[in-house]
Design a protein around this motif. Structure first.
Motif, PDB file in Angstrom:
ATOM      1  N   THR A  90       0.818  -1.209   0.000  1.00 14.62           N
ATOM      2  CA  THR A  90       0.000   0.000   0.000  1.00 14.62           C
ATOM      3  C   THR A  90       0.854   1.263   0.000  1.00 14.62           C
ATOM      4  O   THR A  90       1.807   1.376   0.770  1.00 14.62           O
ATOM      5  N   ALA A 150      -4.364  -1.757  -8.998  1.00 11.67           N
ATOM      6  CA  ALA A 150      -4.530  -1.222  -7.645  1.00 11.67           C
ATOM      7  C   ALA A 150      -5.932  -0.669  -7.454  1.00 11.67           C
ATOM      8  O   ALA A 150      -6.638  -0.377  -8.416  1.00 11.67           O
ATOM      9  N   SER A 151      -6.306  -0.523  -6.186  1.00 15.56           N
ATOM     10  CA  SER A 151      -7.523   0.211  -5.848  1.00 15.56           C
ATOM     11  C   SER A 151      -7.096   1.538  -5.229  1.00 15.56           C
ATOM     12  O   SER A 151      -6.034   1.635  -4.603  1.00 15.56           O
ATOM     13  N   VAL A 152      -7.925   2.566  -5.414  1.00  9.97           N
ATOM     14  CA  VAL A 152      -7.592   3.920  -4.972  1.00  9.97           C
ATOM     15  C   VAL A 152      -8.736   4.459  -4.125  1.00  9.97           C
ATOM     16  O   VAL A 152      -9.905   4.340  -4.500  1.00  9.97           O
ATOM     17  N   THR A 153      -8.397   5.059  -2.984  1.00 11.49           N
ATOM     18  CA  THR A 153      -9.368   5.768  -2.162  1.00 11.49           C
ATOM     19  C   THR A 153      -8.726   7.059  -1.675  1.00 11.49           C
ATOM     20  O   THR A 153      -7.499   7.139  -1.576  1.00 11.49           O
ATOM     21  N   MET A 165     -12.627   7.403  -5.235  1.00 13.17           N
ATOM     22  CA  MET A 165     -12.407   5.963  -5.325  1.00 13.17           C
ATOM     23  C   MET A 165     -12.276   5.532  -6.772  1.00 13.17           C
ATOM     24  O   MET A 165     -12.746   6.216  -7.680  1.00 13.17           O
ATOM     25  N   GLY A 166     -11.596   4.435  -6.958  1.00 13.99           N
ATOM     26  CA  GLY A 166     -11.425   3.928  -8.308  1.00 13.99           C
ATOM     27  C   GLY A 166     -10.368   2.852  -8.368  1.00 13.99           C
ATOM     28  O   GLY A 166     -10.052   2.207  -7.371  1.00 13.99           O
ATOM     29  N   ASN A 167      -9.801   2.700  -9.574  1.00 14.90           N
ATOM     30  CA  ASN A 167      -8.829   1.631  -9.768  1.00 14.90           C
ATOM     31  C   ASN A 167      -7.758   2.025 -10.775  1.00 14.90           C
ATOM     32  O   ASN A 167      -7.910   2.987 -11.525  1.00 14.90           O
ATOM     33  N   THR A 200      -5.575   0.132 -13.764  1.00 14.38           N
ATOM     34  CA  THR A 200      -5.410  -1.038 -14.625  1.00 14.38           C
ATOM     35  C   THR A 200      -4.457  -0.640 -15.746  1.00 14.38           C
ATOM     36  O   THR A 200      -3.750   0.364 -15.627  1.00 14.38           O
ATOM     37  N   VAL A 215      -3.309   4.059  -2.172  1.00 16.36           N
ATOM     38  CA  VAL A 215      -3.266   3.222  -3.369  1.00 16.36           C
ATOM     39  C   VAL A 215      -2.828   1.831  -2.923  1.00 16.36           C
ATOM     40  O   VAL A 215      -1.676   1.634  -2.523  1.00 16.36           O
ATOM     41  N   ARG A 216      -3.765   0.890  -2.962  1.00 18.68           N
ATOM     42  CA  ARG A 216      -3.460  -0.478  -2.537  1.00 18.68           C
ATOM     43  C   ARG A 216      -3.227  -1.338  -3.764  1.00 18.68           C
ATOM     44  O   ARG A 216      -4.134  -1.559  -4.572  1.00 18.68           O
ATOM     45  N   THR A 217      -2.001  -1.798  -3.918  1.00 17.41           N
ATOM     46  CA  THR A 217      -1.653  -2.594  -5.094  1.00 17.41           C
ATOM     47  C   THR A 217      -2.166  -4.024  -4.939  1.00 17.41           C
ATOM     48  O   THR A 217      -2.339  -4.530  -3.835  1.00 17.41           O
TER      49      THR A 217
END
Length: 141
Positions: free
Chosen positions: A9, A36-39, A74-76, A78, A117-119
């Motif tokens: 992260t 990754a996810s993003v918040t 929030m998002g991602n 790719t 940002v969580r990979t």
């Protein structure tokens, strides 16, 4: 932008005047983040948000200016054709406590931005769905 990595992260601080998408794009390219996810939360003073009309296959963009709280980002992350692809949505609160939001096209930080940002291991590509939506959809590889 400053950040620190903790295991899988990244904790990111954006400063006044920095733009969210450009900053996250740079982070992902520099750190080779493919999935990754993003918040996030923070404050903004300028943003462009959009709403996609599937039937007409076009985005309707709205420019927002003035002091705003980022109540939700929030998002991602790719990949599309080997490049970083950010897909982010945002909710912003103005001085009248009205919430506006949508697909994030642009957002300038007005005070600070706190983003996580969580990979994830692996890779997800994007592929243009020309027949139904006209959107770049997940393509699992």
């Amino acid at each position: 932008m400053e950040f620190q990595k903790f295991a899988d992260t990244y904790v990111v601080r954006l400063d006044k005047g920095e733009e969210i998408i450009a900053s996250l794009q740079k982070l992902c390219e520099t750190e080779q983040i493919a999935l990754a996810s993003v918040t996030g939360i923070g404050a903004a003073d300028h943003a462009v948000v959009g709403l996609y009309d599937v039937g007409k296959r076009q985005y309707h963009k709205t420019e927002l200016n003035g002091p705003m709280e980022i109540t939700s980002l929030m998002g991602n992350v790719t990949q599309k054709e080997g490049a970083v692809y950010l897909h982010l949505h945002i909710n912003l609160c103005n001085t009248k406590m009205q919430i506006m939001g949508g697909h994030l096209n642009e957002c300038r930080i007005g005070a600070t931005g706190e983003i996580v940002v969580r990979t994830l291991p692996g890779k997800v590509e994007r592929l243009l769905d020309e027949t139904v939506t006209g959107l770049n959809l997940f393509r699992f590889v």
